[in-house]
Motif scaffolding. Structure first.
Motif, PDB file in Angstrom:
ATOM      1  N   TYR A 157       0.814  -1.211   0.000  1.00 27.43           N
ATOM      2  CA  TYR A 157       0.000   0.000   0.000  1.00 27.43           C
ATOM      3  C   TYR A 157       0.850   1.264   0.000  1.00 27.43           C
ATOM      4  N   PRO A 166       3.462   8.653   7.387  1.00 26.93           N
ATOM      5  CA  PRO A 166       3.398  10.111   7.303  1.00 26.93           C
ATOM      6  C   PRO A 166       4.575  10.770   8.003  1.00 26.93           C
ATOM      7  N   ASP A 226      -3.110   0.262  13.579  1.00 25.04           N
ATOM      8  CA  ASP A 226      -2.397   1.553  13.582  1.00 25.04           C
ATOM      9  C   ASP A 226      -1.000   1.426  14.194  1.00 25.04           C
ATOM     10  N   CYS A 268      -3.362   1.299   8.623  1.00 22.23           N
ATOM     11  CA  CYS A 268      -3.326   0.342   7.515  1.00 22.23           C
ATOM     12  C   CYS A 268      -4.756   0.027   7.075  1.00 22.23           C
ATOM     13  N   PRO A 269      -4.980  -0.315   5.805  1.00 20.33           N
ATOM     14  CA  PRO A 269      -6.319  -0.711   5.375  1.00 20.33           C
ATOM     15  C   PRO A 269      -6.912  -1.863   6.193  1.00 20.33           C
ATOM     16  N   THR A 303      -0.066   7.116   5.303  1.00 14.25           N
ATOM     17  CA  THR A 303      -1.222   6.748   6.097  1.00 14.25           C
ATOM     18  C   THR A 303      -0.834   6.520   7.555  1.00 14.25           C
ATOM     19  N   VAL A 358       3.553  -0.130   3.844  1.00 10.01           N
ATOM     20  CA  VAL A 358       2.808   1.122   3.818  1.00 10.01           C
ATOM     21  C   VAL A 358       3.779   2.296   3.778  1.00 10.01           C
ATOM     22  N   CYS A 406       3.101  -3.040   8.387  1.00 13.62           N
ATOM     23  CA  CYS A 406       1.992  -3.108   9.319  1.00 13.62           C
ATOM     24  C   CYS A 406       2.256  -4.225  10.321  1.00 13.62           C
TER      25      CYS A 406
END
Length: 88
Positions: A33, A79, A46, A41-42, A38, A76, A69
């Motif tokens: 991803y 940020p 977190d 995670c989808p 982000t 991922v 993740c």
């Protein structure tokens, strides 16, 4: 393999996404991803496994923007403070 196949194979190896950390090249569960930073995670988790360097005052002074993740093992993009305004 024909000559065209050999050239295509070399081109794919040269242009494939490489990462300086081998465990970050392929996701543990097959999901990648990376691309949009982000905080979740989808899968809903977190928590992330990250590469970080600490300063003398014991705070993270540097961290890689790729993470894994902790829940599902997907790769991922993490940020950073510059992503707060949403303009990446």
């Amino acid at each position: 393999m024909c000559a065209m196949g050999v050239r295509l194979d070399r081109l794919l190896r040269r242009t494939s996404r490489k990462h300086p950390l081998p465990f970050m090249q392929l996701p543990l569960n097959g999901n990648d991803y990376r691309g949009i930073p982000t905080m979740v995670c989808p899968c809903g988790c977190d928590m992330f496994i990250i590469l970080a360097k600490f300063d003398d005052d014991r705070l993270p002074g540097w961290f890689a923007l790729d993470g894994v993740c902790a829940g599902c093992g997907a790769l991922v993009s993490l940020p950073c403070p510059a992503d707060e305004d949403g303009e990446w």
